[in-house]
Design an enzyme around this catalytic site. Structure first.
Site, PDB file in Angstrom:
ATOM      1  N   GLU A 175       0.826  -1.216   0.000  1.00  0.00           N
ATOM      2  CA  GLU A 175       0.000   0.000   0.000  1.00  0.00           C
ATOM      3  C   GLU A 175       0.858   1.263   0.000  1.00  0.00           C
ATOM      4  OE1 GLU A 175      -2.640   0.368   3.378  1.00  0.00           O
ATOM      5  OE2 GLU A 175      -3.479   2.241   2.657  1.00  0.00           O
ATOM      6  N   LYS A 217      -2.492  -1.987  -3.217  1.00  0.00           N
ATOM      7  CA  LYS A 217      -3.542  -1.144  -2.628  1.00  0.00           C
ATOM      8  C   LYS A 217      -3.145   0.322  -2.795  1.00  0.00           C
ATOM      9  CE  LYS A 217      -5.952  -0.241   1.728  1.00  0.00           C
ATOM     10  NZ  LYS A 217      -6.643  -0.854   2.843  1.00  0.00           N
TER      11      LYS A 217
HETATM   12  P1  13P Z   1      -9.454   3.980   4.159  1.00  0.00           P
HETATM   13  O1  13P Z   1     -10.233   3.247   3.102  1.00  0.00           O
HETATM   14  O2  13P Z   1     -10.295   4.522   5.270  1.00  0.00           O
HETATM   15  O3  13P Z   1      -8.482   4.953   3.572  1.00  0.00           O
HETATM   16  O4  13P Z   1      -8.588   2.876   4.916  1.00  0.00           O
HETATM   17  C1  13P Z   1      -7.923   1.922   4.203  1.00  0.00           C
HETATM   18  C2  13P Z   1      -6.681   1.551   4.890  1.00  0.00           C
HETATM   19  O5  13P Z   1      -6.493   0.424   5.255  1.00  0.00           O
HETATM   20  C3  13P Z   1      -5.649   2.576   5.075  1.00  0.00           C
HETATM   21  O6  13P Z   1      -4.454   1.962   5.431  1.00  0.00           O
END
Ligand code: 13P
Length: 336
Positions: A175, A217
């Site tokens: 991510e 992500k």
């Molecule tokens: P949000 O969809 O609230 O941004 O959270 C996703 C997430 O796991 C952030 O690390």
């Protein structure tokens, strides 16, 4: 149902399924609970997550749930392990393994901590039943940031993390969150996301990470929250797809967006628009935290008498986002 890394990754995003990000750390969960005036105790956090994981809308819509360390160890009120409730509803349990941010320069840029003991922690989580992991890096946009130093260090760490997770038979969700905060326009967001993703995939390949056993992500490409330039749904969808197509190999099984401060409706609408445009190999789906939970949290208010209403609110968003991942959502469905 799953064994190899490829199968796990494919399962999570199969048939329009996506991910419920319920891995808020205790301080973040406290922030969310503060917004509804509920005390963030261990029992309240358990009750809230149990409510989500046992909702009707899990089955068929949610392929994976990201948990926080406390939650993977918790039992429900009747003694069932929370991860068993998740599995019984057809989703795979996953775990957040990063340990938060550390400032690296006087511009307040950060890297993400947690690599030192990651291998040991991964072994334990895998024995507990986790099938995948998540690691979040944060990239801020400003006049003179992100720096190359920040991008390079974060992408190198993400790739090191991914390799360790795969060595422990778990699919890494990588991510690289490009924050929505700021006054930048959508072109600047596109430029920064491009820089991050191109370095990320170079690093993953250098470190021999199996791309077929990973999930990305990312943030969607949008203007900054305080930008004076707004954008259309179509433009966000096209710019995001363009950025991904230029940087992400076709062999990646799934891309699951974070919602990052978008409203529930915006997050669904953008995802749907991308899937309606199509023309890519990977599954494009969701890994939403706030955009799956906002209405549910509001409906719950910490009261067991509101449990069903909260479950309905969550189930609705889960269904809407599945339809968006299939490109079959439309606004009328929201009111049915
Ligand atoms: P949000 O969809 O609230 O941004 O959270 C996703 C997430 O796991 C952030 O690390």
């Amino acid at each position: 149902m799953t064994d190899s890394l490829e199968k796990i990754a494919k399962y999570i995003v199969s048939d329009g399924k996506g991910i419920l990000a319920a891995d808020e750390s205790n301080p973040t969960c406290t922030k969310r609970f503060d917004s509804i005036g509920v005390e963030s105790t261990e029992d309240n956090r358990r009750d809230y997550r149990e409510l989500l994981f046992s909702a009707d809308g899990m089955e068929g819509n949610i392929g994976g749930v990201i948990l926080y360390d406390e939650t993977i160890r918790q039992n429900s009120s009747d003694g069932t392990k929370l991860i068993d409730i998740i599995s019984a509803n057809g989703a795979l349990p996953g775990i957040k393994v990063d340990k938060g941010l550390e400032v690296i320069n006087d511009q307040n840029e950060t890297i993400t901590k947690g690599l030192e003991d990651l291998d040991v922690r991964c072994k334990e989580y895998n024995e507990m039943g986790a099938k995948f992991t998540k690691w979040r890096s944060v990239i801020n946009i400003g006049d003179s940031i992100p720096s190359y130093e920040c991008i390079n260090q974060n992408m190198d760490i993400l790739a090191k993390y991914a390799k360790i997770a795969q060595n422990n038979n778990m699919v890494p969700i990588v991510e690289p969150e490009v924050l929505i905060n700021g006054v930048h326009d959508i072109d600047r967001a596109h430029e920064v996301s491009t820089a991050c993703l191109s370095v990320l995939f170079e690093e993953l390949e250098k470190k021999n990470v199996l791309i077929e056993g990973c999930i990305l992500k990312p943030s969607m490409v949008t203007p900054g929250m305080d930008s004076e330039h707004t954008s259309t749904v179509e433009k966000v969808a096209r710019m995001t797809i363009d950025c991904l197509k230029n940087n992400v190999p076709d062999s990646l099984p799934g891309i699951t967006f974070l919602s990052g401060g978008q409203t529930e409706l915006e997050a669904t609408e953008h995802l749907n628009a991308m899937n309606q445009i199509g023309g890519f190999q990977w599954k494009l789906s969701f890994s939403y935290g706030r955009a799956l939970q906002q209405s549910a949290l509001k409906a719950w208010q910490g009261l067991s008498s509101n449990k069903e209403a909260a479950q309905q609110a969550f189930s609705h968003r889960a269904k809407m986002n599945k339809l968006a991942a299939l490109g079959q959502w439309n606004k009328e469905l929201e009111t049915k």
